[in-house]
Design a protein around this motif. Structure first.
Motif, mmCIF file in Angstrom:
data_model
loop_
_atom_site.group_PDB
_atom_site.id
_atom_site.type_symbol
_atom_site.label_atom_id
_atom_site.label_comp_id
_atom_site.label_asym_id
_atom_site.label_seq_id
_atom_site.Cartn_x
_atom_site.Cartn_y
_atom_site.Cartn_z
ATOM 1 N N PHE A 152 24.734 -112.933 -13.463
ATOM 2 C CA PHE A 152 24.774 -112.046 -14.633
ATOM 3 C C PHE A 152 25.949 -111.264 -14.850
ATOM 4 O O PHE A 152 26.338 -110.965 -15.864
ATOM 5 C CB PHE A 152 23.690 -111.204 -14.565
ATOM 6 C CG PHE A 152 23.496 -110.113 -15.526
ATOM 7 C CD1 PHE A 152 23.242 -110.579 -16.909
ATOM 8 C CD2 PHE A 152 23.537 -108.833 -15.201
ATOM 9 C CE1 PHE A 152 23.324 -109.504 -17.646
ATOM 10 C CE2 PHE A 152 23.553 -107.756 -16.054
ATOM 11 C CZ PHE A 152 23.500 -108.085 -17.535
ATOM 12 N N MET A 183 23.280 -98.348 -16.025
ATOM 13 C CA MET A 183 22.070 -99.028 -16.396
ATOM 14 C C MET A 183 21.500 -99.939 -15.379
ATOM 15 O O MET A 183 20.496 -100.197 -15.106
ATOM 16 C CB MET A 183 22.368 -99.679 -17.682
ATOM 17 C CG MET A 183 22.543 -98.724 -19.095
ATOM 18 S SD MET A 183 22.798 -99.897 -20.302
ATOM 19 C CE MET A 183 24.380 -99.094 -21.149
ATOM 20 N N LEU A 184 22.509 -100.499 -14.703
ATOM 21 C CA LEU A 184 22.159 -101.787 -13.925
ATOM 22 C C LEU A 184 21.800 -101.262 -12.447
ATOM 23 O O LEU A 184 20.964 -101.963 -11.754
ATOM 24 C CB LEU A 184 23.519 -102.626 -13.801
ATOM 25 C CG LEU A 184 23.287 -104.092 -13.635
ATOM 26 C CD1 LEU A 184 22.153 -104.818 -14.412
ATOM 27 C CD2 LEU A 184 24.661 -104.921 -13.463
ATOM 28 N N PRO A 186 20.154 -99.021 -10.989
ATOM 29 C CA PRO A 186 18.500 -98.635 -10.408
ATOM 30 C C PRO A 186 17.772 -99.956 -10.598
ATOM 31 O O PRO A 186 16.848 -99.982 -9.755
ATOM 32 C CB PRO A 186 18.228 -97.696 -11.727
ATOM 33 C CG PRO A 186 19.363 -97.337 -12.428
ATOM 34 C CD PRO A 186 20.332 -98.247 -12.194
ATOM 35 N N GLY A 187 18.349 -101.138 -11.156
ATOM 36 C CA GLY A 187 17.454 -102.317 -11.180
ATOM 37 C C GLY A 187 17.776 -103.134 -9.895
ATOM 38 O O GLY A 187 16.973 -104.129 -9.753
ATOM 39 N N LEU B 179 16.052 -112.774 -16.334
ATOM 40 C CA LEU B 179 16.550 -112.154 -15.032
ATOM 41 C C LEU B 179 17.338 -111.060 -15.442
ATOM 42 O O LEU B 179 17.412 -109.860 -14.877
ATOM 43 C CB LEU B 179 17.612 -113.029 -14.459
ATOM 44 C CG LEU B 179 16.935 -114.395 -13.631
ATOM 45 C CD1 LEU B 179 17.747 -115.155 -13.074
ATOM 46 C CD2 LEU B 179 16.076 -113.893 -12.654
ATOM 47 N N MET B 180 18.283 -110.983 -16.689
ATOM 48 C CA MET B 180 18.842 -109.899 -17.217
ATOM 49 C C MET B 180 18.167 -108.927 -17.391
ATOM 50 O O MET B 180 18.284 -107.491 -16.929
ATOM 51 C CB MET B 180 19.795 -110.109 -18.619
ATOM 52 C CG MET B 180 20.252 -109.087 -19.194
ATOM 53 S SD MET B 180 21.031 -109.257 -20.734
ATOM 54 C CE MET B 180 19.538 -109.382 -21.837
ATOM 55 N N ARG B 182 14.974 -108.124 -16.130
ATOM 56 C CA ARG B 182 14.423 -107.639 -14.832
ATOM 57 C C ARG B 182 15.488 -106.734 -14.206
ATOM 58 O O ARG B 182 14.976 -105.800 -13.492
ATOM 59 C CB ARG B 182 14.187 -109.007 -13.695
ATOM 60 C CG ARG B 182 12.962 -109.790 -14.537
ATOM 61 C CD ARG B 182 12.296 -110.075 -12.959
ATOM 62 N NE ARG B 182 10.997 -111.057 -13.537
ATOM 63 C CZ ARG B 182 11.013 -112.489 -13.684
ATOM 64 N NH1 ARG B 182 12.157 -112.884 -13.003
ATOM 65 N NH2 ARG B 182 10.115 -113.073 -14.263
ATOM 66 N N MET B 183 16.882 -106.923 -14.238
ATOM 67 C CA MET B 183 17.669 -106.015 -13.554
ATOM 68 C C MET B 183 17.871 -104.871 -14.480
ATOM 69 O O MET B 183 18.207 -103.799 -13.589
ATOM 70 C CB MET B 183 19.037 -106.717 -13.548
ATOM 71 C CG MET B 183 19.158 -108.017 -12.431
ATOM 72 S SD MET B 183 20.715 -108.393 -12.526
ATOM 73 C CE MET B 183 20.276 -110.334 -12.562
ATOM 74 N N LEU B 184 17.689 -105.163 -15.603
ATOM 75 C CA LEU B 184 18.164 -103.799 -16.506
ATOM 76 C C LEU B 184 17.083 -102.896 -16.716
ATOM 77 O O LEU B 184 17.436 -101.761 -17.033
ATOM 78 C CB LEU B 184 18.778 -104.482 -17.888
ATOM 79 C CG LEU B 184 19.629 -103.608 -18.559
ATOM 80 C CD1 LEU B 184 20.863 -103.430 -17.970
ATOM 81 C CD2 LEU B 184 19.974 -104.638 -20.135
ATOM 82 N N PRO B 186 14.662 -101.287 -15.323
ATOM 83 C CA PRO B 186 14.290 -100.251 -14.628
ATOM 84 C C PRO B 186 15.354 -99.070 -14.740
ATOM 85 O O PRO B 186 15.102 -98.011 -14.592
ATOM 86 C CB PRO B 186 14.593 -100.733 -12.944
ATOM 87 C CG PRO B 186 14.259 -102.107 -13.161
ATOM 88 C CD PRO B 186 14.696 -102.420 -14.420
ATOM 89 N N GLY B 187 16.746 -99.324 -15.233
ATOM 90 C CA GLY B 187 17.681 -98.385 -15.518
ATOM 91 C C GLY B 187 17.549 -97.595 -16.962
ATOM 92 O O GLY B 187 18.327 -96.690 -17.067
#
Lengths: 207, 207
Positions: A152, A183-184, A186-187, B179-180, B182-184, B186-187
């Motif tokens: 990613f 942004m990224l 915390p995930g 997937l993007m 899921r990572m993004l 939480p932030g």
């Protein structure tokens, strides 16, 4: 005194790589004349064909040479190293012809009929390596997959620099890179890691 | 019965836009012959010059037409709408020539001497709009800036599709898009929003 043959060959190869990068960066693939590249590298056509076979071969080498600019400038490890890769890249893209041409060719390759993922996969492997260290050191959230994050990130960084190129000629790329990490993180990282990671925009510049 | 002039002009414009998209998608900008575009659109050169002035003008219109494919397929709002934009885009990029050509031209434009940010800025505005609704409805974390997130997303999606194109001819782009997020998420979003957002990969396909 003449240097040993192998060393001279290596220097010729480097001269071609950097001359090719300058010309590709300036004129793009289609506009990059072989004679101009040879002139800048001060080598013969024979040397080009010996080291890279063709203009296409030289372009592929330029695309894959990006990490050789970045890696010697890194002094951190784990997740901080991954952040530093992107920050050094964001700064160096403004001035370093090997990076600029590598990125330009990787992005525009479809326009000259090439479809080569090597430069993307090379970065992915380097980034996944930092993330595997991060997993070992307990920096990441449970269940995060280093390869997914790395893939990613390579895509995201490629696209963010395209955006920055169009709106600011990349001048604001370091700032955009920091915003990406805010942004990224915390995930993907544990809260205590997020708090510890240094996102000072000048990190990549001082490196 | 002949349709009213304005309606006919609109249909001619659409025919040119789609024919141009097909040819740009298949051959790239440099390889796209005007005569081939006219043949597919079944219109005259005069119509092309009337509606778009030049091949470059047609390319710019194709680049900026992407949202007209996506927006009619959306039925959600706020952050879910933003997620759905990216999922519909990820699926449609596999089959829709207007999207495929729009993305290809936006990415490769440097190779034919164009540097136009309109298509990127158009997407940014559409995405920022979803995010402003998300802010009003309390979906986002305090302190998040809709414009920053939107600009990052446009860049990230552009790069992720480039990566997917090289490694899977875009077949795995929907999975990468999930997937993007899921990572993004939480932030940028509140935990209760993260829990509520539907990231089913087939959302974009069913739309």
């Amino acid at each position: 005194m003449t240097p040993p043959t192998q060393e001279r060959a290596l220097r010729t190869r480097e001269a071609l790589l950097w001359a090719g990068a300058e010309v590709f960066d300036e004129f793009g693939y289609a506009g990059a004349g072989i004679s101009r590249i040879l002139e800048r590298a001060k080598v013969t056509a024979g040397a080009l064909y010996f080291h890279f076979k063709s203009k296409e071969g030289l372009a592929l080498a330029v695309m894959s040479a990006q990490p050789q600019v970045i890696e010697p400038r890194l002094h951190s490890h784990g997740l901080q190293r991954l952040v530093d890769i992107t920050l050094v890249w964001a700064w160096e893209l403004q001035v370093n012809p090997l990076l600029r041409a590598g990125v330009r060719l990787s992005v525009e390759q479809g326009s000259f009929g090439m479809q080569d993922a090597s430069s993307y996969l090379g970065w992915t492997e380097i980034m996944a390596d930092c993330l595997r260290t991060a997993v070992e050191e307990g920096e990441l959230l449970p269940g995060t997959a280093p390869e997914d994050i790395a893939e990613f990130l390579v895509g995201a960084c490629t696209g963010v620099q395209l955006y920055a190129q169009l709106v600011s000629n990349r001048a604001d790329l370091p700032r955009r890179t920091v915003l990406m990490w805010r942004m990224l993180l915390p995930g993907i990282a544990r809260p205590e890691t997020v708090a510890r990671i240094d996102l000072d925009v000048s990190r990549g510049n001082a490196a």
